[in-house]
Design an enzyme around this catalytic site. Structure first.
Site, PDB file in Angstrom:
ATOM      1  N   HIS A 199      42.650  40.607  29.033  1.00 41.04           N
ATOM      2  CA  HIS A 199      43.971  41.209  29.267  1.00 41.04           C
ATOM      3  C   HIS A 199      44.520  41.889  28.018  1.00 41.04           C
ATOM      4  CE1 HIS A 199      46.168  38.184  27.135  1.00 41.04           C
ATOM      5  NE2 HIS A 199      45.269  37.340  27.589  1.00 41.04           N
ATOM      6  N   GLU A 441      34.479  43.214  43.723  1.00 41.05           N
ATOM      7  CA  GLU A 441      34.263  42.713  42.363  1.00 41.05           C
ATOM      8  C   GLU A 441      33.465  41.420  42.326  1.00 41.05           C
ATOM      9  OE1 GLU A 441      38.150  42.453  40.500  1.00 41.05           O
ATOM     10  OE2 GLU A 441      39.062  41.546  42.249  1.00 41.05           O
ATOM     11  N   ASP A 465      35.322  42.481  36.726  1.00 42.86           N
ATOM     12  CA  ASP A 465      34.896  41.215  37.311  1.00 42.86           C
ATOM     13  C   ASP A 465      33.490  41.300  37.898  1.00 42.86           C
ATOM     14  OD1 ASP A 465      36.896  39.231  36.922  1.00 42.86           O
ATOM     15  OD2 ASP A 465      38.227  40.453  38.151  1.00 42.86           O
ATOM     16  N   CYS A 512      37.970  51.078  39.539  1.00 44.27           N
ATOM     17  CA  CYS A 512      39.162  50.939  38.687  1.00 44.27           C
ATOM     18  C   CYS A 512      38.950  49.965  37.528  1.00 44.27           C
ATOM     19  CB  CYS A 512      40.373  50.534  39.519  1.00 44.27           C
ATOM     20  SG  CYS A 512      40.169  48.961  40.342  1.00 44.27           S
TER      21      CYS A 512
HETATM   22  C1  PEP Z   1      38.340  44.625  37.632  1.00 47.12           C
HETATM   23  O1  PEP Z   1      37.999  43.446  37.768  1.00 47.12           O
HETATM   24  O2  PEP Z   1      37.553  45.536  37.322  1.00 47.12           O
HETATM   25  C2  PEP Z   1      39.742  45.006  37.801  1.00 47.12           C
HETATM   26  C3  PEP Z   1      40.121  46.265  37.772  1.00 47.12           C
HETATM   27  O3  PEP Z   1      40.631  44.007  37.942  1.00 47.12           O
HETATM   28  P1  PEP Z   1      41.220  43.149  36.693  1.00 47.12           P
HETATM   29  O4  PEP Z   1      40.722  43.738  35.427  1.00 47.12           O
HETATM   30  O5  PEP Z   1      42.684  43.226  36.832  1.00 47.12           O
HETATM   31  O6  PEP Z   1      40.652  41.795  36.992  1.00 47.12           O
HETATM   32 MG    MG Z   2      39.339  42.047  38.705  1.00 47.78          MG
END
Ligand code: PEP
Ligand code: MG
Length: 597
Positions: A199, A441, A465, A512
């Site tokens: 994060h 994911e 993920d 994404c």
């Molecule tokens: C991902 O897992 O690629 C994603 C976009 O979700 P996050 O990074 O919020 O887990």
């Molecule tokens: Mg994710």
């Protein structure tokens, strides 16, 4: 005599988390561990000790008022009020009197006296049956730490009073700490823990600040005010750089800034290859305040709104109306483009707070994301109603995270129906044909994508993920960061398979995860026919430039070729070669330094 430590230039290698170069002074956010020692003072020192105590109370008051103002501005009145409770404890005359009495009677230092008095107050509140009083016990702890830190002359964990730009150095940064930091006071981040898609990495990209994570024990070597270079493109931090190093980095910094500046004209142009193949480039946002960047960098709407950061910045579940306001702000701002609002993706490294806080051995494999939403249907419906209300102009889509089965989708869709019925009864407007999609994911999701494609309107591949769950590599663990790779043949196959299945079933697929900003792999993603790439807004011009400089046909050939390779290294080499051959004019800036030499 204490000798000053020699300030030798030292290079630390970590993980490149957010690109760019920053040169500046460090502010070290230490973990606030209080180690209070007892000291006997002389009789004639008592009055000075009491004055020192008074001064520490005043500084703590200044810090709290400053934080309160910032929270009021950034988050809202309700959260700012929390700091009133702290200010009241700080002003409590009984606590002040008892501390002063203890200093006089026992001739002890102020830290010791205050610690002891506050401990008694804390313990009696903590034992209380009354939940409200129990919560105040936590406030007592916070205030105690703050005053003692001031008495010890340490800087606050978050030096919010600093007006000059600083490089934030820390062992770890939690999401709620990070969202409270003032972006205008930060130059860059250098953090001991974390991986490329942790994060901190995601947030620093959103804030457009260079960041290096996974620096292991780096923070322990740094003092407040030390000079640093943070090279977020190459994952390097240099402590006490010498003149020559500074000059070199200043040149690189100028080059990078010029490159970014030169890219801006592409913002109004479509993401179209030389031979006419077009895809959408959308933005990932974590907080509604990032919406300005969406337009600034020419994104076609928002491809991922990570709503959980609204919860993390408040530390509680926001009410339906509060959520509605946030979602509406984004939907209105991007209109006529659309926004994909992802339901709360809590758990993992986005820790739960308050009653929901739990200790798990494997939080990424545990109570996370859609599992929490489905277990707490009331909270889920509250969020769904807020999202639906923001869809009244038909430019909102709903997305469920961490889906691993058909059942989870069906149950989630039932709750959407329920939310719609409630809104109808309440006479509130929404889009009854709102599109519903899922994040892909988890490997099981890819393998049943054909079934899933029949019950959803779109897929969005979450590579952050997908990589961790496919390769069994924790995305936030710096020790195994070298195993976390975009170029593993299994990952390429899963992505291609997802896109193919989606197209066979006439639905579209976006991507994404952070992979969308990896220039090395973008031609591959174009070549397999991905429909949308969604990323941190500032990365859009570079990716667009890349797309506008290649041919779809060559990208397709490249994709077919690398999909045959058995080894990660071969995949990466071929992708790098493609860029060097086809895009020599931007290779030098978009490729990591080790790939250029
Ligand atoms: C991902 O897992 O690629 C994603 C976009 O979700 P996050 O990074 O919020 O887990
Ligand atoms: Mg994710």
């Amino acid at each position: 005599m204490v000798q000053e430590k020699a300030k030798q230039e030292t290079k630390f290698v970590g993980i490149a988390a957010s690109p760019g170069i920053a040169i500046g002074q460090a502010v070290v956010l230490r973990r606030e561990i209080i180690d209070v020692n007892h000291r006997t003072i002389k009789k004639n020192e008592i009055e000075d000790e009491i004055k020192r105590f008074g001064k520490a109370l005043k500084s703590a008051q200044g810090e709290l008022s400053d934080i309160k103002k910032r929270v009021l501005y950034k988050i809202g009145e309700k959260d700012a009020k929390l700091f009133d409770a702290h200010l009241l404890i700080l002003d409590d005359q009984i606590i002040i009197d008892q501390t002063e009495q203890k200093i006089r009677a026992e001739r002890c230092n102020a830290e010791w006296a205050y610690f002891d008095i506050m401990k008694t107050f804390h313990d009696s509140l903590f034992k209380s049956e009354d939940e409200y009083l129990k919560e105040r016990a936590v406030d007592i702890l916070d205030v105690k730490r703050r005053v003692i830190r001031n008495l010890m002359g340490d800087k606050p964990c978050f030096d919010l009073s600093s007006r000059s730009l600083r490089i934030v150095v820390s062992h770890q940064l939690t999401p709620s700490q990070t969202v409270l930091l003032d972006r205008n006071a930060i130059l860059a981040f250098a953090v001991n823990l974390g991986g490329r898609t942790s994060h901190v990495a995601i947030l620093s990209k959103g804030l457009e600040k260079p960041a290096v994570v996974g620096l292991k024990d780096f923070a322990g070597h740094v003092e407040n005010g030390d000079r640093l270079i943070v090279d977020g493109t190459n994952g390097i931090v240099i402590l006490h750089p010498v003149k020559k190093t500074l000059l070199n980095y200043r040149k690189l910094q100028e080059k990078h800034q010029k490159f970014l500046h030169d890219l801006l004209p592409v913002k109004k142009l479509p993401a179209k290859t030389l031979d006419g193949h077009t895809l959408q480039l959308a933005a990932n946002i974590e907080l509604p305040s990032e919406i300005g960047s969406v337009k600034q960098y020419g994104a076609k709407g928002v491809g991922l709104f990570r709503t959980e950061y609204i919860y993390l910045s408040r530390e509680e579940f926001p009410a339906e109306d509060d959520q509605f306001k946030e979602y509406k702000k984004v939907a209105d701002e991007v209109y006529p483009n659309s926004v994909i609002i992802r339901t709360f993706d809590l758990g993992g490294d986005r820790l739960l707070i308050g009653d929901l806080k739990i200790d798990e051995q494997n939080p990424f494999l545990g109570w996370r994301s859609i599992r929490i939403s489905l277990d707490l249907p009331e909270l889920f419906i509250t969020q769904l109603k807020a999202i639906l209300r923001s869809s009244y102009r038909q430019n909102v889509r709903i997305m469920f995270p961490m889906i691993s089965s058909v059942d989870e989708v069906l149950r989630s869709k039932e709750l959407v129906q329920k939310a719609m019925e409630q809104l109808k009864q309440e006479g509130k407007e929404f889009d009854p044909h709102i599109e519903i999609g899922i994040m892909v994911e988890i490997p099981s999701t890819v393998l049943i994508a054909d079934h899933l494609a029949k019950i959803v309107d779109f897929f969005s591949i979450g590579t952050n993920d997908l990589i961790q769950y496919t390769l069994a590599v924790d995305r936030g663990n710096e020790r195994i960061a070298s195993l976390y790779t975009n170029y593993h043949p299994a990952i390429l196959k899963f992505i291609k398979q997802t896109v193919d299945v989606a197209h066979q079933n006439n639905i579209w697929t976006g991507l994404c995860g952070e992979m969308a900003t990896d220039s090395i792999i973008v031609p591959f993603l174009v070549g397999i026919g991905i429909d949308e790439l969604s990323m941190t807004p500032a990365a859009i011009p570079e990716v667009k430039k890349m797309i506008r400089s290649i041919r779809f046909n060559s990208a397709k050939r490249l994709a077919d070729e690398v999909l045959q390779f058995p080894r990660t290294e071969q995949v990466k080499n071929e992708l790098v070669l493609f860029i060097k051959k086809n895009l020599p004019q931007i290779a030098e800036v978009v490729l990591p330094r080790e790939e250029i030499v």
